[in-house]
Scaffold this motif. Structure first.
Motif, PDB file in Angstrom:
ATOM      1  N   UNK A 597       0.825  -1.218   0.000  1.00 47.58           N
ATOM      2  CA  UNK A 597       0.000   0.000   0.000  1.00 47.58           C
ATOM      3  C   UNK A 597       0.850   1.254   0.000  1.00 47.58           C
ATOM      4  N   UNK A 598       1.826   1.331   0.884  1.00 48.34           N
ATOM      5  CA  UNK A 598       2.643   2.544   0.997  1.00 48.34           C
ATOM      6  C   UNK A 598       3.457   2.786  -0.276  1.00 48.34           C
ATOM      7  N   UNK A 599       3.983   1.714  -0.863  1.00 49.08           N
ATOM      8  CA  UNK A 599       4.782   1.857  -2.079  1.00 49.08           C
ATOM      9  C   UNK A 599       3.936   2.415  -3.217  1.00 49.08           C
ATOM     10  N   UNK A 600       2.695   1.929  -3.342  1.00 45.83           N
ATOM     11  CA  UNK A 600       1.816   2.396  -4.427  1.00 45.83           C
ATOM     12  C   UNK A 600       1.407   3.839  -4.201  1.00 45.83           C
ATOM     13  N   UNK A 601       0.978   4.175  -2.991  1.00 50.73           N
ATOM     14  CA  UNK A 601       0.539   5.549  -2.698  1.00 50.73           C
ATOM     15  C   UNK A 601       1.690   6.532  -2.884  1.00 50.73           C
ATOM     16  N   UNK A 602       2.885   6.140  -2.446  1.00 52.62           N
ATOM     17  CA  UNK A 602       4.039   7.021  -2.562  1.00 52.62           C
ATOM     18  C   UNK A 602       4.441   7.187  -4.037  1.00 52.62           C
ATOM     19  N   UNK A 603       4.457   6.076  -4.778  1.00 51.50           N
ATOM     20  CA  UNK A 603       4.895   6.133  -6.171  1.00 51.50           C
ATOM     21  C   UNK A 603       3.970   7.019  -7.012  1.00 51.50           C
ATOM     22  N   UNK A 604       2.676   6.798  -6.913  1.00 56.12           N
ATOM     23  CA  UNK A 604       1.727   7.578  -7.722  1.00 56.12           C
ATOM     24  C   UNK A 604       1.331   8.897  -7.055  1.00 56.12           C
ATOM     25  N   UNK A 605       1.764   9.076  -5.807  1.00 56.30           N
ATOM     26  CA  UNK A 605       1.420  10.287  -5.055  1.00 56.30           C
ATOM     27  C   UNK A 605      -0.086  10.488  -5.026  1.00 56.30           C
ATOM     28  N   UNK A 606      -0.809   9.417  -4.683  1.00 57.48           N
ATOM     29  CA  UNK A 606      -2.267   9.460  -4.634  1.00 57.48           C
ATOM     30  C   UNK A 606      -2.704  10.183  -3.374  1.00 57.48           C
ATOM     31  N   UNK A 607      -3.505  11.207  -3.523  1.00 58.38           N
ATOM     32  CA  UNK A 607      -4.013  11.984  -2.386  1.00 58.38           C
ATOM     33  C   UNK A 607      -5.518  11.804  -2.210  1.00 58.38           C
ATOM     34  N   UNK A 608      -6.225  11.593  -3.311  1.00 53.10           N
ATOM     35  CA  UNK A 608      -7.684  11.446  -3.244  1.00 53.10           C
ATOM     36  C   UNK A 608      -8.118  10.318  -4.174  1.00 53.10           C
ATOM     37  N   UNK A 609      -9.214   9.649  -3.814  1.00 46.18           N
ATOM     38  CA  UNK A 609      -9.872   8.664  -4.671  1.00 46.18           C
ATOM     39  C   UNK A 609     -11.333   9.069  -4.789  1.00 46.18           C
ATOM     40  N   UNK A 610     -11.856   9.042  -6.018  1.00 43.48           N
ATOM     41  CA  UNK A 610     -13.245   9.443  -6.243  1.00 43.48           C
ATOM     42  C   UNK A 610     -13.977   8.346  -7.007  1.00 43.48           C
ATOM     43  N   UNK A 611     -15.093   7.915  -6.445  1.00 41.33           N
ATOM     44  CA  UNK A 611     -15.888   6.835  -7.020  1.00 41.33           C
ATOM     45  C   UNK A 611     -17.162   7.427  -7.604  1.00 41.33           C
ATOM     46  N   UNK A 612     -17.415   7.161  -8.891  1.00 40.32           N
ATOM     47  CA  UNK A 612     -18.590   7.699  -9.595  1.00 40.32           C
ATOM     48  C   UNK A 612     -19.627   6.589  -9.757  1.00 40.32           C
TER      49      UNK A 612
END
Length: 780
Positions: A597-612
């Protein structure tokens, strides 16, 4: 002296009045076309700030292209190739190629009215200008003196009634002046106005308005043809240059339309060669030269993107693909599925104007709306029969483009006869063969038929008016013609209510836009292309990076990276959670996702997720909600009923050393273009597995805080292989691979290293296939 001054004043006054009359006439025509455009797109006018014309799919992605032009300027990104989409690899924003002229013209409108209103204003402008351009072109085409009546001054007309009326006028003292008014030609406004309606509101063009903004922007077609005709007929260098400018500008709207106009020009060139050939060849050459100069910047942009992506994402499709997207011989005469007037007419032929099977929606696709209208066909037939010399060139244009639109082989009543057609020759011509859908040639058929309709209406004016034009009893007939002819054309073409789709702008994006920093928003769904096309629009509001996007044509390497890899969370897991992978996620998959989880969030620099919600089932929404909370530790921060927003906590800083194992699922996250993951990993004598490099270059991405100093590559080559190493587009050295597995280390100069995302490019100097193998890459 005084008499001379009065004479000059009268001439000036007469000219001024003529200019004012022309100004008022053109203004009335523009207003009329605008009102018709609003009526034919009803109920768009009622939802002008909250909806766009179109059906679910491509329409929203063109709104993104307009918004991206503004966002790119705001963030200082390259509008045509950027990593603000497909982060971190980046890619060509091909949709912006198609509408770049429209997109950059929309910037002041976006500043004044917002994105949706700007899009809709330009949408209506495309129709109004198309109609007005046809009005001017038809007026010019119809200005030929061959339509005039004999010029004898006092010969009695053939009609006995007209002869009696003329005699009465003469006996009443009207004299020659009164009789001259009877002999004047009917004005060309009505047939020219009809031509504008016949093309601008052709069913095929209205169909393109539902999905393809590029093909809908046909306004340059009539203006280009107008100046091309003027250049040749008047031997005008100025008109030739203007024609070249207009042809070049088509490269900034749609390359397909530009190709159609080049083909039209070739047809016209062949038909006008004769007397004064040298001068005409020079005029055509000037037009081509100016067009090339105008289009050169866009051609350079495209060439650069081809080089970046290997040139294979705008690829030539097999003939079978084109055969399935070709018109049937009867497609132009059978009412289409969207027609309002013929909706209940029981003329449904599979593969022509109806689906091949009950669940086939192809009959509703924009390209399938090719029915030109029986009234237009009747007018065209009249023009061909009664005005052959004037109609023959436009008939040639209609027939040639209709023939190409039938595709590689002839279809009759939905069945492929196997009879080869000229489209097979186009398929062998470089660049032209990128127009993979033969149906697209149909837009020029509608263009030519509109001019044939204008010629027919002009002929009917002479047949019904004769020398009666200008008489009072003809005025009601003129009025009826002005109302009836456009009305019949519009009724046959109408698709009412015109499909519109709501384009809400969720409030959460404004909140995200106010958050400082450069980070990524994870839009869900991403594997439903319609969902991706709809959600990417919101990038215009927040100005942040997104991963998967819909830009019309996605390069194979990008499609593989964001679509088929086993990368945890953002690819494999979302693919399963959104239903694109029916295998789902098991306990081992979830455990792996939590561990990285940490590697993915750090790599893509994900700050928000939005579900439509609109593109997901209720069960999928619940599963995604549980997954985001459990795996990404996301916290819901907003829910407006359509969009659920989650904040994703940041990951801890990168460790001093990063080891990328390409054999692991998480290793695929760091590997950009140029790796072979779609096949099972290679086996080295049963000792261990490894991954092949592929192509002329391979990429590795990694996040650094600026302190990393070396890169170690564990690799081998089947034969000695020099490999150039580049860091963020700066060459930093070369390593020489041998047939022995070993570690190769190269220094990473601080001057080339970025604080954040970095790219290492391994350059092999030539295309490779299964000759260089790699296991791990260590950066420390």
């Amino acid at each position: 002296m005084r008499s001379a001054r009065c004479s000059c004043w009268r001439r000036f006054k007469r000219k001024a009045l003529n200019v004012m009359r022309d100004y008022r006439k053109h203004l009335v025509v523009l207003i009329a076309y605008t009102l018709i455009a609003l009526a034919m797109t009803y109920p768009l006018i009622l939802n002008f700030a909250t909806a766009i014309p179109g059906v679910e799919g491509d329409a929203g992605s063109f709104v993104w292209a307009l918004g991206w032009a503004k966002t790119a300027l705001a963030v200082g990104a390259n509008p045509f190739h950027t990593d603000y989409v497909f982060y971190p690899l980046g890619g060509a924003t091909q949709l912006l190629w198609a509408v770049s002229l429209i997109a950059f013209a929309s910037l002041p409108l976006q500043a004044l009215f917002g994105l949706i209103v700007a899009h809709n204003l330009l949408y209506l402008a495309a129709t109004v200008l198309t109609a007005y351009g046809m009005y001017l072109l038809a007026g010019y085409v119809l200005a030929d003196q061959k339509f005039q009546l004999p010029a004898a001054k006092f010969d009695l007309p053939a009609s006995p009634i007209a002869a009696v009326m003329v005699t009465q006028y003469l006996l009443a003292g009207a004299g020659a002046e009164r009789y001259a008014r009877l002999k004047r030609l009917p004005p060309r406004e009505l047939p020219a106005f009809v031509a504008g309606i016949a093309f601008a509101f052709a069913p095929l063009r209205l169909g393109y308005g539902l999905s393809f903004l590029n093909l809908f922007n046909t306004e340059w077609i009539p203006f280009y043809v107008l100046f091309l005709l003027r250049a040749v007929r008047a031997k005008s260098w100025r008109a030739a240059m203007l024609a070249g400018i207009l042809l070049g500008l088509n490269a900034y709207i749609d390359f397909q339309i530009a190709a159609f106009l080049i083909l039209f020009t070739a047809l016209y060139f062949v038909t006008v060669l004769g007397a004064d050939q040298i001068r005409r060849i020079q005029l055509f050459a000037l037009t081509a030269f100016v067009a090339l100069i105008v289009a050169a910047p866009m051609l350079a942009i495209v060439a650069n993107d081809f080089a970046a992506e290997g040139g294979n994402y705008i690829r030539v499709f097999p003939l079978k693909y084109s055969t399935d997207r070709a018109y049937d011989l009867l497609a132009y005469v059978l009412p289409n599925a969207r027609s309002t007037l013929y909706a209940n007419v029981p003329i449904q032929v599979a593969g022509v104007n109806a689906g091949v099977n009950a669940t086939d929606g192809s009959a509703l696709s924009p390209d399938r709306q090719t029915f030109v209208g029986w009234f237009v066909l009747a007018l065209a037939a009249h023009a061909i029969f009664w005005r052959w010399r004037r109609a023959r060139f436009w008939l040639l244009v209609a027939c040639v483009f209709a023939l190409f639109s039938l595709g590689p082989s002839l279809h009759i009543l939905g069945r492929d006869t196997g009879i080869p057609l000229p489209y097979m020759l186009l398929h062998e011509i470089p660049i032209v063969n990128h127009i993979r859908i033969p149906m697209r040639y149909g837009i020029m058929v509608a263009f030519a038929l509109a001019l044939l309709a204008a010629i027919a209406v002009r002929d009917l004016q002479f047949k019904f008016h004769g020398t009666h034009y200008g008489l009072r009893w003809m005025r009601p007939i003129n009025l009826v013609a002005w109302i009836a002819l456009p009305a019949i054309l519009l009724i046959e073409a109408a698709v009412l209510p015109y499909p519109v789709q709501a384009q809400p702008m969720p409030r959460i994006y404004e909140t995200i836009a106010r958050v400082p920093g450069d980070f990524t928003v994870l839009e869900i769904p991403t594997f439903n292309w319609r969902g991706a096309a709809a959600s990417e629009v919101y990038q215009a509001l927040d100005g942040k990076r997104i991963l998967r996007a819909y830009t019309n044509r996605i390069a194979p390497d990008l499609a593989e990276y964001f679509g088929t890899r086993g990368t945890p969370i953002v690819v494999r897991s979302l693919r399963a959670l959104e239903g694109a992978d029916k295998n789902g996620l098991d306990a081992n998959d979830l455990a792996e996702d939590k561990s990285v989880r940490d590697a993915v969030v750090r790599f893509y620099n994900v700050r928000y997720a939005l579900v439509h919600r609109s593109y997901l089932t209720a069960d999928q929404v619940r599963a995604l909600d549980a997954y985001l909370r459990d795996v990404l530790n996301a916290q819901q921060i907003d829910d407006d009923g359509e969009t659920i927003a989650y904040a994703v906590p940041p990951a801890p800083p990168q460790a001093a050393a990063l080891t990328i194992d390409l054999r692991e699922n998480i290793g695929q996250m760091y590997a950009g273009r140029g790796w072979q993951f779609e096949y099972p990993q290679a086996d080295y004598d049963g000792a261990f597995k490894f991954v092949w490099a592929r192509g002329a270059q391979s990429e590795i991405y990694f996040v650094s805080n600026g302190t990393m100093q070396t890169l170690t590559l564990n690799a081998y080559a089947e034969s000695p292989q020099p490999v150039g190493v580049w860091l963020n587009d700066a060459r930093i050295g070369e390593i020489a691979l041998t047939s022995e597995w070993r570690a190769y280390t190269i220094s990473l100069p601080a001057s080339a290293l970025h604080n954040g995302m970095n790219r290492v490019r391994l350059d092999y100097g030539a295309e490779l296939k299964e000759t260089v193998g790699v296991t791990t890459i260590t950066i420390r």
